[in-house]
Design an enzyme around this catalytic site. Sequence first.
Site, PDB file in Angstrom:
ATOM      1  N   CYS A  57       0.848  -1.210   0.000  1.00 31.73           N
ATOM      2  CA  CYS A  57       0.000   0.000   0.000  1.00 31.73           C
ATOM      3  C   CYS A  57       0.874   1.247   0.000  1.00 31.73           C
ATOM      4  O   CYS A  57       0.563   2.230  -0.684  1.00 31.73           O
ATOM      5  CB  CYS A  57      -0.927   0.012   1.209  1.00 31.73           C
ATOM      6  SG  CYS A  57      -2.408  -1.012   1.031  1.00 31.73           S
TER       7      CYS A  57
ATOM      8  N   ASP B 156      10.645  -6.757  -8.370  1.00 31.30           N
ATOM      9  CA  ASP B 156      10.887  -7.295  -7.029  1.00 31.30           C
ATOM     10  C   ASP B 156      12.266  -6.837  -6.553  1.00 31.30           C
ATOM     11  O   ASP B 156      13.232  -6.810  -7.312  1.00 31.30           O
ATOM     12  CB  ASP B 156      10.800  -8.826  -7.057  1.00 31.30           C
ATOM     13  CG  ASP B 156      10.626  -9.415  -5.673  1.00 31.30           C
ATOM     14  OD1 ASP B 156       9.523  -9.884  -5.360  1.00 31.30           O
ATOM     15  OD2 ASP B 156      11.616  -9.393  -4.883  1.00 31.30           O
TER      16      ASP B 156
ATOM     17  N   HIS C  43      -6.266  -2.637  -1.223  1.00 35.92           N
ATOM     18  CA  HIS C  43      -5.701  -3.711  -0.400  1.00 35.92           C
ATOM     19  C   HIS C  43      -6.643  -4.899  -0.253  1.00 35.92           C
ATOM     20  O   HIS C  43      -7.790  -4.737   0.172  1.00 35.92           O
ATOM     21  CB  HIS C  43      -5.353  -3.182   1.003  1.00 35.92           C
ATOM     22  CG  HIS C  43      -4.724  -4.228   1.858  1.00 35.92           C
ATOM     23  ND1 HIS C  43      -3.368  -4.323   2.043  1.00 35.92           N
ATOM     24  CD2 HIS C  43      -5.269  -5.279   2.537  1.00 35.92           C
ATOM     25  CE1 HIS C  43      -3.112  -5.366   2.810  1.00 35.92           C
ATOM     26  NE2 HIS C  43      -4.248  -5.961   3.114  1.00 35.92           N
TER      27      HIS C  43
ATOM     28  N   GLY D  37       4.609 -19.386   1.953  1.00 33.73           N
ATOM     29  CA  GLY D  37       5.710 -18.482   1.639  1.00 33.73           C
ATOM     30  C   GLY D  37       5.307 -17.027   1.512  1.00 33.73           C
ATOM     31  O   GLY D  37       6.142 -16.189   1.167  1.00 33.73           O
TER      32      GLY D  37
ATOM     33  N   HIS E  35      -0.415  -8.324   1.132  1.00 32.00           N
ATOM     34  CA  HIS E  35      -1.168  -7.535   0.144  1.00 32.00           C
ATOM     35  C   HIS E  35      -1.042  -8.353  -1.127  1.00 32.00           C
ATOM     36  O   HIS E  35       0.079  -8.570  -1.612  1.00 32.00           O
ATOM     37  CB  HIS E  35      -0.543  -6.138   0.010  1.00 32.00           C
ATOM     38  CG  HIS E  35      -1.209  -5.228  -0.975  1.00 32.00           C
ATOM     39  ND1 HIS E  35      -1.551  -3.916  -0.685  1.00 32.00           N
ATOM     40  CD2 HIS E  35      -1.561  -5.411  -2.268  1.00 32.00           C
ATOM     41  CE1 HIS E  35      -2.100  -3.343  -1.741  1.00 32.00           C
ATOM     42  NE2 HIS E  35      -2.114  -4.235  -2.721  1.00 32.00           N
TER      43      HIS E  35
ATOM     44  N   HIS F 153      -0.436 -10.217  -4.418  1.00 29.76           N
ATOM     45  CA  HIS F 153       0.447  -9.895  -5.551  1.00 29.76           C
ATOM     46  C   HIS F 153       0.683 -11.146  -6.374  1.00 29.76           C
ATOM     47  O   HIS F 153       0.748 -12.256  -5.835  1.00 29.76           O
ATOM     48  CB  HIS F 153       1.787  -9.327  -5.073  1.00 29.76           C
ATOM     49  CG  HIS F 153       2.458 -10.126  -4.002  1.00 29.76           C
ATOM     50  ND1 HIS F 153       2.049 -10.088  -2.679  1.00 29.76           N
ATOM     51  CD2 HIS F 153       3.488 -11.000  -4.037  1.00 29.76           C
ATOM     52  CE1 HIS F 153       2.806 -10.899  -1.958  1.00 29.76           C
ATOM     53  NE2 HIS F 153       3.677 -11.476  -2.771  1.00 29.76           N
TER      54      HIS F 153
ATOM     55  N   HIS G 123       3.543 -12.826  -8.650  1.00 34.98           N
ATOM     56  CA  HIS G 123       4.930 -12.785  -9.090  1.00 34.98           C
ATOM     57  C   HIS G 123       4.942 -13.149 -10.576  1.00 34.98           C
ATOM     58  O   HIS G 123       4.352 -14.167 -10.965  1.00 34.98           O
ATOM     59  CB  HIS G 123       5.774 -13.828  -8.353  1.00 34.98           C
ATOM     60  CG  HIS G 123       5.907 -13.615  -6.875  1.00 34.98           C
ATOM     61  ND1 HIS G 123       6.993 -12.989  -6.309  1.00 34.98           N
ATOM     62  CD2 HIS G 123       5.099 -13.964  -5.842  1.00 34.98           C
ATOM     63  CE1 HIS G 123       6.848 -12.964  -4.988  1.00 34.98           C
ATOM     64  NE2 HIS G 123       5.716 -13.548  -4.687  1.00 34.98           N
TER      65      HIS G 123
HETATM   66  P1  5GP Z   1       5.767 -13.143  -1.004  1.00 34.77           P
HETATM   67  O1  5GP Z   1       6.915 -13.720  -0.206  1.00 34.77           O
HETATM   68  O2  5GP Z   1       4.773 -12.458  -0.080  1.00 34.77           O
HETATM   69  O3  5GP Z   1       5.129 -14.078  -1.966  1.00 34.77           O
HETATM   70  O4  5GP Z   1       6.412 -12.016  -1.919  1.00 34.77           O
HETATM   71  C1  5GP Z   1       6.806 -10.783  -1.428  1.00 34.77           C
HETATM   72  C2  5GP Z   1       7.849 -10.257  -2.373  1.00 34.77           C
HETATM   73  O5  5GP Z   1       8.016  -8.872  -2.127  1.00 34.77           O
HETATM   74  C3  5GP Z   1       9.224 -10.917  -2.219  1.00 34.77           C
HETATM   75  O6  5GP Z   1       9.601 -11.520  -3.448  1.00 34.77           O
HETATM   76  C4  5GP Z   1      10.141  -9.755  -1.826  1.00 34.77           C
HETATM   77  O7  5GP Z   1      11.428  -9.851  -2.401  1.00 34.77           O
HETATM   78  C5  5GP Z   1       9.370  -8.552  -2.329  1.00 34.77           C
HETATM   79  N1  5GP Z   1       9.623  -7.344  -1.578  1.00 34.77           N
HETATM   80  C6  5GP Z   1       9.728  -7.229  -0.220  1.00 34.77           C
HETATM   81  N2  5GP Z   1       9.949  -5.934   0.115  1.00 34.77           N
HETATM   82  C7  5GP Z   1       9.994  -5.234  -1.044  1.00 34.77           C
HETATM   83  C8  5GP Z   1      10.195  -3.843  -1.342  1.00 34.77           C
HETATM   84  O8  5GP Z   1      10.375  -2.996  -0.465  1.00 34.77           O
HETATM   85  N3  5GP Z   1      10.196  -3.502  -2.644  1.00 34.77           N
HETATM   86  C9  5GP Z   1       9.996  -4.414  -3.647  1.00 34.77           C
HETATM   87  N4  5GP Z   1      10.022  -3.952  -4.899  1.00 34.77           N
HETATM   88  N5  5GP Z   1       9.788  -5.719  -3.409  1.00 34.77           N
HETATM   89  C10 5GP Z   1       9.787  -6.130  -2.121  1.00 34.77           C
HETATM   90 ZN    ZN Z   2      -1.824  -3.212   1.246  1.00 34.73          ZN
END
Ligand code: 5GP
Ligand code: ZN
Length: 111
Positions: A7, A30, A46, A91, A96, A98, A100
């Site tokens: 957010c 990322d 969100h 994982g 929020h 997303h 990948h």
């Molecule tokens: P999850 O683990 O929730 O599936 O994915 C979260 C993703 O957000 C991870 O791949 C992590 O590298 C990425 N991430 C975490 N903090 C930041 C940030 O401050 N900026 C960006 N661009 N990506 C982030």
């Molecule tokens: Zn959010």
Amino acid sequence: MTDCLFCRIVQGELPATVVLDTDRVLAFRDISPQAPTHVVVVPKTHYDNAVELAAADPALMGELVAAAGQVAETDGRDSVRLVTNVGAEAGQTVFHVHLHVLGGRALGRLG
Ligand code: 5GP
Ligand code: ZN
């Protein structure tokens, strides 16, 4: 002020390398890329995860997938993996929703 990281990126409070910005969707690279293309695609509103989003606004879930396709095209990838983690054990670290978008190398089998 929200304490949700994505957010805060959507609101411009934290920097990100944005690759796509629509009315309802933002895509940015990322911070810790796991492949040559590694972009996260988020709704500007969100929701904690993809299941919540799909229940509340299935059209917006579709917009996320369409945006992921545009990101792949922008990076010249005709083959990508779309991943969304739902829950901490799977994982998910940022709660929020997303997608990948991963591409640019052989990704192998899941599981
Ligand atoms: P999850 O683990 O929730 O599936 O994915 C979260 C993703 O957000 C991870 O791949 C992590 O590298 C990425 N991430 C975490 N903090 C930041 C940030 O401050 N900026 C960006 N661009 N990506 C982030
Ligand atoms: Zn959010």
